[in-house]
Write a protein that holds these residues in place. Structure first.
Motif, PDB file in Angstrom:
ATOM      1  N   GLY A 691       0.829  -1.194   0.000  1.00 58.86           N
ATOM      2  CA  GLY A 691       0.000   0.000   0.000  1.00 58.86           C
ATOM      3  C   GLY A 691       0.869   1.251   0.000  1.00 58.86           C
ATOM      4  N   THR A 692       1.934   1.204   0.760  1.00 60.60           N
ATOM      5  CA  THR A 692       2.835   2.354   0.815  1.00 60.60           C
ATOM      6  C   THR A 692       3.362   2.679  -0.574  1.00 60.60           C
ATOM      7  OG1 THR A 692       3.504   1.814   3.058  1.00 60.60           O
ATOM      8  CG2 THR A 692       5.018   3.171   1.787  1.00 60.60           C
ATOM      9  N   TYR A 718      -3.930   7.512   7.687  1.00 65.30           N
ATOM     10  CA  TYR A 718      -2.653   6.823   7.499  1.00 65.30           C
ATOM     11  C   TYR A 718      -2.595   6.319   6.071  1.00 65.30           C
ATOM     12  CZ  TYR A 718       1.190   3.549   7.863  1.00 65.30           C
ATOM     13  OH  TYR A 718       2.370   2.888   7.651  1.00 65.30           O
ATOM     14  N   HIS A 719      -1.449   6.545   5.426  1.00 67.85           N
ATOM     15  CA  HIS A 719      -1.310   6.091   4.038  1.00 67.85           C
ATOM     16  C   HIS A 719      -0.031   5.300   3.799  1.00 67.85           C
ATOM     17  CE1 HIS A 719      -4.762   8.386   2.557  1.00 67.85           C
ATOM     18  NE2 HIS A 719      -4.330   9.430   3.246  1.00 67.85           N
ATOM     19  N   GLU A 792      -8.932   8.478   1.959  1.00 64.00           N
ATOM     20  CA  GLU A 792      -9.693   7.235   1.879  1.00 64.00           C
ATOM     21  C   GLU A 792     -11.161   7.613   1.717  1.00 64.00           C
ATOM     22  OE1 GLU A 792      -8.537   3.831   4.677  1.00 64.00           O
ATOM     23  OE2 GLU A 792      -8.020   5.647   5.779  1.00 64.00           O
ATOM     24  N   ASP A 825      -7.681   6.296  -1.830  1.00 62.22           N
ATOM     25  CA  ASP A 825      -6.860   5.232  -1.243  1.00 62.22           C
ATOM     26  C   ASP A 825      -7.799   4.111  -0.788  1.00 62.22           C
ATOM     27  OD1 ASP A 825      -5.215   3.572   0.122  1.00 62.22           O
ATOM     28  OD2 ASP A 825      -4.230   5.141   1.320  1.00 62.22           O
ATOM     29  N   GLN A 828      -7.450  -0.001   2.404  1.00 59.34           N
ATOM     30  CA  GLN A 828      -8.201  -0.648   3.495  1.00 59.34           C
ATOM     31  C   GLN A 828      -9.582  -1.119   3.039  1.00 59.34           C
ATOM     32  OE1 GLN A 828      -7.941  -0.925   7.014  1.00 59.34           O
ATOM     33  NE2 GLN A 828      -6.056   0.180   7.436  1.00 59.34           N
ATOM     34  N   LYS A 855      -3.158  -4.575   0.439  1.00 53.81           N
ATOM     35  CA  LYS A 855      -3.671  -5.433   1.512  1.00 53.81           C
ATOM     36  C   LYS A 855      -4.446  -6.637   0.974  1.00 53.81           C
ATOM     37  CE  LYS A 855      -3.768  -1.954   5.189  1.00 53.81           C
ATOM     38  NZ  LYS A 855      -2.931  -2.288   6.325  1.00 53.81           N
TER      39      LYS A 855
HETATM   40  C1  LIG Z   1      -5.370   3.522   3.952  1.00 54.33           C
HETATM   41  C2  LIG Z   1      -3.992   2.933   3.882  1.00 54.33           C
HETATM   42  N1  LIG Z   1      -3.177   3.252   2.897  1.00 54.33           N
HETATM   43  C3  LIG Z   1      -1.938   2.734   2.792  1.00 54.33           C
HETATM   44  C4  LIG Z   1      -1.456   1.872   3.731  1.00 54.33           C
HETATM   45  C5  LIG Z   1      -0.074   1.320   3.617  1.00 54.33           C
HETATM   46  O1  LIG Z   1      -0.138  -0.030   3.225  1.00 54.33           O
HETATM   47  P1  LIG Z   1       1.056  -1.057   3.481  1.00 54.33           P
HETATM   48  O2  LIG Z   1       1.083  -1.351   4.925  1.00 54.33           O
HETATM   49  O3  LIG Z   1       0.715  -2.218   2.618  1.00 54.33           O
HETATM   50  O4  LIG Z   1       2.319  -0.394   3.033  1.00 54.33           O
HETATM   51  C6  LIG Z   1      -2.270   1.525   4.782  1.00 54.33           C
HETATM   52  C7  LIG Z   1      -1.789   0.588   5.821  1.00 54.33           C
HETATM   53  O5  LIG Z   1      -2.354   0.352   6.855  1.00 54.33           O
HETATM   54  C8  LIG Z   1      -3.570   2.069   4.878  1.00 54.33           C
HETATM   55  O6  LIG Z   1      -4.394   1.756   5.888  1.00 54.33           O
END
Ligand SMILES: Cc1ncc(COP(=O)(O)O)c(C=O)c1O
Length: 1014
Positions: A691-692, A718-719, A792, A825, A828, A855
């Motif tokens: 996700g990051t 959180y992203h 989100e 995003d 989640q 995810k």
């Molecule tokens: C909305 C959202 N975006 C991005 C991420 C980042 O994802 P990852 O942990 O796979 O890097 C998360 C992680 O919890 C998240 O909740």
């Protein structure tokens, strides 16, 4: 107290009117008078007009002045210790002198003299009023008893030399003389028998038990506690010193242990935290550790005989009537656990030396079990065995088949699954071995409120043909009701064998056999190895032997092993090699290894986490086979251990795994598949690993496409963790420094939270939109026009908070009107979890420019995607190529495709809708009874249960949420807090959550909220 035992001690005849008179006449105080319970005295709470609270205590006329003075001295000693050390609960009431300066006044009633005192009333309520006393509370109670014991050490007073029926030193005599009050004959016999056995065990130990002053009744009736913010009890003081006496020092701890027993009678070893808590302040001697359990049995027996007697002499005593069932619970629980088992478990918990039997079990001399010294095996040397592995690490058990319903835990008969595995080994011509000491998955069952009783105390051997069975040692063989018993001559061991067919020449009576001599044949032999300890209490004919137990809790195996040990040494290494015996994992050991090699930066759930090594559907399984309900793992969208995913991954690994610069079909297939799930307009997929990465890449795309560095995001989000994703992550619980360290190109606006945000209620969406529009305009005017907006569609980090209607469409339009683009995003909320929609943005009828996914897409395999339009992707081409080595690999693409297929074919999106609704409605219904539930946010299987102390002020119930999560784990549910205030339970289980699991969660939540008083 000098009254003969069999007279009983009715309470003095005093009512509240008389109590009020006494309080006024003797102590010059007045106020509202209320009677409080007592076994033998009369206690009255006096609420004086100035708000002060006192306890008027009129002692039973059988109490002497010396005894009452001694009680005052004990209270003074406790208060003194409490001033020296701030241990919770180390407080005692003050004795308030009368106007005449006396601590003890006298009054003559009905011709008898009664002693009267006025005490401080300690704040708090008796601990008994708290429905749950967890291990922490019990440890605190144990510590309090230990510290109290230290405080009273050396206190001498003639009034402590009493002939009390509560004095454990007199227990056998008390039980004998009062047993007749137990009306039920069976119960009476049980009490007498248990008391005799316990007294027998104490012989030889009592001389070594130190004696001193004790409170004598330190139970949850006599410890008061105040309610912490979390709802958990905090020990606040000790009351009722009426049983203070000189007795065995260990008696103080025995009383504390009764609290654990009556609260969890089905789990007698729940006492362990209390014992270790005591030991920390007042180290137990070897003799005390040995004596503790028999004394607990005696205490239980004294409680029930005295309780029955009290009811007989004082039928109106409601306090005694209410207590009697608890007292039976204490007795039954203590009696249910063999004293040797308990003693061994206590020694282990206290870190005292091992008993000889435990040393053998610990494996220092694997084949030197008692009785097996000549190494003769039960089975012929040409037989080979194969283990039927039923443990957490079994590869023979697959795909949750161990959860097929079968016989109850108490029945050793193989379940259908066990039978199938046994038959497979038999088909291969070998002897199938089911191991002793193995916590079996097949006996664990779905989550329950305690650890399952799934650890076998027996071993089992199956063969296709009848095998000759030989005696591994010289001894006597005889038939018992439980099976054939082979008992070693030196009583060092015995084997109980079920399924042994004695040879024709074997008479029904006992026969002598030599080591190696045939004793019969068998095709299925179930074996219990009784130790010397087990045999010590038995008659030569076998009577008095402990009942063979089939399964116990894994944590209790050490204790049980002193009675039923591993029969492996008799089976022989040719059938069961030492390396294949069951072994237990110590989660603390592996945790220490992790903590040494990892930094705290990479935290873990729970202080003492279970070691999770396996998963199946919505369950996570620890190394003892306990199944936990996983309510947090939205990554494992299609469930844990999905066989189709495992097969797809394994298959693709055998075929090919390389990078996406090569040409292979599955990368195209997977990308097409993702596009097919999107609304029209999307034509391009970029594959990443998380996700990051998806967010980071999406931000770069936005900046490249618009040519503007400035990004707008929302608070409490959180992203991801990379520099870019972290910059737009505003969540203070993930990064407390976020507000101070934010780069200047990031512009957060209010989180659109209509429940507790700046704007609330139905009109909140447009209000938040207007605020964001104003900020867009301000930034543009300041020469920093926003190029990219990221959010989100439903704020996950804040607790599945819905974006209010009227917000997203306006902000999307406003950003675009200024030449910017918008990112949704979906890391989640995407992939069907919301139930009615596949993507979160579909809830709002909007279409973003870029979508980030991860995810669920890989179900835990590192896989993410950015889905957009070609024109946007091409903007980055000007900055070079995009390549990430493992992204879009054949294995990742196969897994991604398989996940999407499973979601569709197993109807998981529909399941998320229906089970999610069941869950939401269930929790919503709890809100009617539990004031702590402020709101149930979310939809489908993506919910947030927000806990508040006040539904008006919305004060977050932070401590309560923490305590709730800890307690839920004890009940087999994994759930965690989220949000900046950490007061929202994140509820996002695998999408295959069953209705039964949803109901279990609701039931557990109800129970814990009740316990916490919320
Ligand atoms: C909305 C959202 N975006 C991005 C991420 C980042 O994802 P990852 O942990 O796979 O890097 C998360 C992680 O919890 C998240 O909740």
């Amino acid at each position: 107290m000098t009254a003969p035992l069999d007279e009983g001690l009715p309470r003095p005849q005093i009512d509240t009117r008389l109590a009020a008179e006494l309080a006024g006449d003797l102590f010059g105080i007045s106020g509202h008078v209320q009677e409080l319970g007592s076994q033998q005295d009369r206690n009255f709470l006096i609420q004086a007009a100035e708000g002060r609270r006192h306890l008027l205590k009129i002692s039973n006329p059988a109490s002497t002045r010396a005894e009452v003075e001694a009680q005052n001295a004990v209270m003074a000693a406790v208060r003194h210790a409490g001033q020296e050390e701030a241990l919770p609960g180390l407080r005692a009431p003050r004795v308030l002198p009368s106007p005449a300066g006396r601590e003890i006044e006298r009054v003559t009633l009905g011709g008898r003299e009664h002693l009267v005192r006025l005490l401080d009333f300690l704040d708090g309520e008796p601990l008994i009023g708290f429905p749950h006393a967890g291990p922490g509370t019990l440890a605190g109670l144990g510590a309090l008893a230990g510290r109290l014991s230290l405080a009273l050490d050396g206190l001498e007073h003639p009034g402590l030399e009493r002939r009390l029926q509560w004095d454990l030193r007199r227990a056998p005599e008390v039980i004998d003389s009062l047993a007749r009050f137990v009306r039920d004959e069976d119960r009476r016999e049980r009490v007498l028998r248990a008391a005799r056995n316990a007294a027998h065990r104490l012989e030889g130990l009592t001389a070594e038990l130190p004696q001193q002053a004790v409170h004598g009744d330190l139970t949850d009736d006599n410890v008061v506690a105040v309610r912490r913010e979390s709802g958990e009890p905090e020990l606040a003081g000790i009351i009722d010193f009426g049983d203070a006496m000189r007795s065995w020092r260990i008696a103080e701890l025995v009383m504390v242990c009764t609290t654990a027993l009556h609260r969890e009678p089905e789990r007698p070893l729940a006492v362990l935290p209390a014992v270790t808590g005591f030991h920390r302040h007042r180290a137990l001697l070897e003799a005390e550790a040995e004596a503790l359990w028999p004394l607990l049995v005696l205490r239980g027996a004294v409680l029930v005989v005295s309780g029955e007697q009290q009811l007989a002499v004082d039928p109106g005593n409601d306090y005694a009537a209410e207590a009697i069932e608890r007292e039976w619970d204490v007795f039954t629980s203590a009696e249910s656990l063999d004293a040797a088992v308990a003693g061994s478990a206590l020694r282990t918990a206290l870190g005292l030396g091992r008993t000889p039997v435990q040393t053998v079990l610990a494996g220092s001399t694997p084949d030197a079990a008692p009785g097996a010294s000549d190494g003769t095996s039960l089975l012929p040397e040409d037989v080979t065995g194969r283990v039927v592995d039923l443990s957490w690490e079994s590869r023979q058990l697959r795909d949750g088949e161990w959860l097929e319903p079968g016989p109850s835990g108490a029945d050793p008969e193989p379940t259908a699954v066990e039978r199938r595995r046994i038959d497979e080994v038999l088909g291969a011509g070998e002897v199938a071995v089911l191991r002793y000491g193995e916590p079996r998955l097949t006996r664990a069952g779905v989550p329950g409120t305690g650890a399952p009783e799934n650890t076998a105390l027996f071993a089992e051997l199956h063969s296709a043909a009848e095998l000759q069975v030989r005696s591994p040692f010289a001894g006597t063989l005889h038939a018992t009701a439980r099976g054939m018993m082979l008992r070693a001559d030196d009583d060092s061991a015995a084997l109980l064998m079920q399924g042994l067919i004695p040879g024709d020449e074997q008479p029904a009576q006992s026969v002598r056999v030599q080591a190696g001599e045939p004793v019969g044949t068998s095709g299925a032999l179930r074996l219990w190895h009784l130790t010397a300890t087990a045999l010590a209490g038995a008659e030569p004919d076998g009577s008095g032997l402990p009942e063979p137990r089939a399964f116990v809790r894994a944590a209790e195996l050490d204790g049980w092993a002193t009675i039923f040990a591993d029969p492996a040494p008799f089976i022989g290494a040719h059938v069961l090699p030492a390396s294949r015996r069951a072994r237990r994992i110590d989660p603390a050991e592996d945790l220490a290894r992790r903590e040494a090699a990892f930094d705290a930066l990479q935290g873990h759930y729970y202080q003492a986490p279970p070691q999770i090594e396996r998963g199946w559907r919505e369950f996570l399984i620890d190394t003892d086979g306990r199944h936990y309900l996983d309510m947090v793992n939205n990554v494992a969208a299609v469930g844990h251990g999905h066989p189709r995913l495992a097969a797809a991954a394994a298959d693709q690994w055998r075929m090919l795994n390389t990078n996406s610069r090569f040409h292979y079909r599955v990368v195209a297939e997977f990308s097409e598949r993702l596009l097919s799930l999107m609304p029209p307009g999307f034509d391009t997929v970029l594959l990443v690993n998380s996700g990051t990465e998806a967010v980071d890449l999406a931000l770069r795309l936005g900046q490249a496409f618009t040519g503007r560095p400035d990004v707008m995001c929302v608070h409490e989000s959180y992203h991801g963790w990379s520099i870019g994703a972290d910059a737009v992550s505003t969540s203070l619980s993930d990064n407390p420094l976020a507000d101070e360290t934010r780069p200047d190109w990031v512009h957060p606006v209010s989180a659109p939270n209509a429940y507790r945000g700046r704007y609330r209620g139905p009109g909140a969406g447009p209000q938040y939109a207007a605020e964001a529009e104003a900020e867009l305009a301000r930034l543009a005017a300041a020469g920093r026009p926003v190029g990219t907006y990221i959010a989100e569609p439903r704020n996950g980090n804040a607790g599945a908070i819905p974006t209010p209607p009227g917000y997203l469409e306006r902000i999307y339009a406003a950003v675009r009107a200024q030449g910017g683009i918008v990112i949704a995003d979906e890391v989640q909320v995407g992939c069907g979890r919301l139930g009615e929609v596949f993507w979160g943005f579909q809830e709002h009828g909007v279409v973003p420019d870029i979508v980030t996914v991860a995810k669920a897409l890989g179900n835990g395999h590192p896989l993410g995607a950015v889905i957009t339009r070609k024109e946007i992707a091409q903007a980055l081409t000007r900055q070079g190529a995009f390549f990430s080595s493992a992204a879009g690999s054949p294995v990742s693409c196969r897994i991604g495709l398989e996940v999407l297929d499973i979601i569709e074919e197993e109807g998981l999106q529909a399941n998320a809708a229906t089970v999610g609704e069941r869950l939401r409605a269930g929790v919503q219904a709890l809100a009617g009874r539990h004031r702590l539930i402020g709101a149930v946010h979310g939809r489908g299987l993506y919910q947030g249960i927000e806990l508040v102390r006040d539904r008006e002020t919305l004060e977050p119930a932070v401590e309560e949420t923490r305590a709730l999560c800890a307690r839920m784990l004890e009940l087999g549910v994994i759930v965690q807090p989220t949000g900046d205030r950490q007061n929202v339970l994140k509820v996002k289980p695998p999408m295959c959550l069953s209705p039964a699991s949803a109901d279990y969660f609701i039931g557990a939540l109800d129970r814990v909220l009740t316990e916490l008083g919320g």
